[in-house]
Motif scaffolding. Structure first.
Motif, PDB file in Angstrom:
ATOM      1  N   ASP A  95       2.152   9.277  -4.300  1.00  0.00           N
ATOM      2  CA  ASP A  95       2.009  10.414  -5.207  1.00  0.00           C
ATOM      3  C   ASP A  95       2.428  10.042  -6.625  1.00  0.00           C
ATOM      4  O   ASP A  95       1.786  10.465  -7.603  1.00  0.00           O
ATOM      5  CB  ASP A  95       2.837  11.598  -4.700  1.00  0.00           C
ATOM      6  N   LEU A  96       3.486   9.238  -6.759  1.00  0.00           N
ATOM      7  CA  LEU A  96       3.875   8.772  -8.088  1.00  0.00           C
ATOM      8  C   LEU A  96       2.804   7.871  -8.687  1.00  0.00           C
ATOM      9  O   LEU A  96       2.523   7.930  -9.888  1.00  0.00           O
ATOM     10  CB  LEU A  96       5.203   8.013  -8.000  1.00  0.00           C
ATOM     11  N   GLN A  97       2.202   7.064  -7.853  1.00  0.00           N
ATOM     12  CA  GLN A  97       1.138   6.164  -8.317  1.00  0.00           C
ATOM     13  C   GLN A  97      -0.084   6.949  -8.777  1.00  0.00           C
ATOM     14  O   GLN A  97      -0.765   6.544  -9.730  1.00  0.00           O
ATOM     15  CB  GLN A  97       0.769   5.205  -7.179  1.00  0.00           C
ATOM     16  N   TYR A 117      10.692   3.776 -10.192  1.00  0.00           N
ATOM     17  CA  TYR A 117      10.744   3.180  -8.851  1.00  0.00           C
ATOM     18  C   TYR A 117       9.463   2.414  -8.513  1.00  0.00           C
ATOM     19  O   TYR A 117       9.461   1.612  -7.566  1.00  0.00           O
ATOM     20  CB  TYR A 117      10.986   4.264  -7.805  1.00  0.00           C
ATOM     21  N   LEU A 118       8.389   2.643  -9.249  1.00  0.00           N
ATOM     22  CA  LEU A 118       7.139   1.934  -8.983  1.00  0.00           C
ATOM     23  C   LEU A 118       7.200   0.478  -9.421  1.00  0.00           C
ATOM     24  O   LEU A 118       6.378  -0.332  -8.983  1.00  0.00           O
ATOM     25  CB  LEU A 118       5.972   2.633  -9.692  1.00  0.00           C
ATOM     26  N   ASP A 119       8.156   0.132 -10.284  1.00  0.00           N
ATOM     27  CA  ASP A 119       8.236  -1.237 -10.798  1.00  0.00           C
ATOM     28  C   ASP A 119       8.564  -2.247  -9.708  1.00  0.00           C
ATOM     29  O   ASP A 119       8.271  -3.438  -9.852  1.00  0.00           O
ATOM     30  CB  ASP A 119       9.283  -1.318 -11.912  1.00  0.00           C
ATOM     31  N   ILE A 174       2.571  -0.807  -1.716  1.00  0.00           N
ATOM     32  CA  ILE A 174       2.691   0.633  -1.476  1.00  0.00           C
ATOM     33  C   ILE A 174       1.712   1.066  -0.388  1.00  0.00           C
ATOM     34  O   ILE A 174       2.029   1.903   0.463  1.00  0.00           O
ATOM     35  CB  ILE A 174       2.446   1.414  -2.779  1.00  0.00           C
ATOM     36  N   GLU A 175       0.513   0.495  -0.399  1.00  0.00           N
ATOM     37  CA  GLU A 175      -0.497   0.855   0.601  1.00  0.00           C
ATOM     38  C   GLU A 175      -0.032   0.523   2.015  1.00  0.00           C
ATOM     39  O   GLU A 175      -0.314   1.265   2.962  1.00  0.00           O
ATOM     40  CB  GLU A 175      -1.806   0.131   0.297  1.00  0.00           C
ATOM     41  N   TRP A 176       0.689  -0.589   2.186  1.00  0.00           N
ATOM     42  CA  TRP A 176       1.090  -1.046   3.516  1.00  0.00           C
ATOM     43  C   TRP A 176       2.524  -0.665   3.860  1.00  0.00           C
ATOM     44  O   TRP A 176       3.019  -1.033   4.927  1.00  0.00           O
ATOM     45  CB  TRP A 176       0.931  -2.564   3.616  1.00  0.00           C
TER      46      TRP A 176
END
Length: 282
Positions: free
Chosen positions: A170-172, A195-197, A204-206
């Protein structure tokens, strides 16, 4: 800090479940998550580890080596659908009086149903938790911060790592839950996008799948790629037939043009030598 567990026998390292069978074909992004989840030593919960290599008894002055031996903890299947905050079931012995023999005993966490709120997902989640999980959520000032900051080995449950994947996705995607509230959407992204860094889009997908789920997901992707790359024979034969028809039609039209040109030239030549043909008046 948590350290990676080495499964060795003497000088030879045993192959893990990621290095044999169908799991060996999984992408490195999933293997990275699985090592963090299952092959990393979690934070000590049921005992207090001691620092250093040696310790001295303050009363007797005796020096002895420090031995931080983790207590075996068992996580039942039901814990995958709950948030235990790293706690588990501990099996041991209990001596209930100094005159009786010790008996087997299980120490089980105190479970309660509570409601947690995810600000990124903008959802209230009813889930079974422990007191330690609630304390950790409060210590991190919110459920999302707790989930995103805590490594997978300490989250432990499949529900927790699945929620972490959903929050990261969702952040992505820019927090679609706040699409109708741009100001709130911007505030949430500014607060949590850091946190995405630590992850790539593929990681993220896996993230957050069990080993069986990851193998099934990988098989579906392989079959889909195979279907997309494989062209049915009927399409190939149809294309070849169309090309042949186009080539035959082009040859036929060329032959007709050639015959027409030859016919016109023959007619003009006969008209010159025919004395009975009418001459055009000048």
């Amino acid at each position: 800090m948590a350290s990676k567990v080495l499964r060795t026998f003497g000088k030879f390292q045993h192959a893990t479940c990621l290095e044999k069978g169908p799991a060996a074909l999984l992408p490195e992004s999933y293997k990275k998550f699985y090592r963090e989840w299952k092959l990393t030593t979690p934070t000590a919960v049921h005992y207090t580890p001691e620092d250093g290599r040696w310790k001295r008894n303050e009363v007797t002055g005796e020096v002895s080596p420090v031995q931080n031996i983790p207590i075996p903890v068992f996580f039942p299947k039901e814990s995958d659908d709950q948030l235990w905050g790293g706690e588990g079931v501990v099996q041991g012995f209990q001596q209930r009086s100094h005159l009786s023999r010790r008996v087997p005993h299980f120490w089980i966490p105190m479970l309660k149903r509570s409601v947690v709120y995810s600000e990124v997902l903008d959802k209230y989640i009813s889930v079974v938790v422990t007191d330690r999980a609630l304390r950790l959520i409060n210590a991190h000032y919110g459920f999302d911060h707790y989930i995103l900051k805590t490594p997978a080995c300490d989250l432990q449950s499949l529900l927790a790592v699945s929620l972490k994947r959903k929050i990261l996705q969702d952040l992505q995607n820019g927090c679609p839950s706040y699409a109708e509230r741009p100001d709130k959407q911007k505030d949430v992204l500014d607060q949590y996008k850091k946190y995405l860094d630590a992850y790539t889009p593929e990681e993220i997908e896996w993230y957050g799948y069990s080993l069986a789920q990851a193998v099934s997901k990988f098989k579906v992707q392989q079959e889909k790629e195979k279907e997309e790359s494989t062209v049915p024979f009927k399409q190939i034969f149809r294309a070849q037939l169309i090309e042949k028809l186009k080539a035959a039609s082009l040859d036929e039209s060329n032959n007709q043009m050639k015959e027409l040109e030859e016919g016109n030239s023959a007619t003009s030549w006969l008209s010159k030598i025919n004395p009975f043909s009418k001459k055009q008046e000048t």
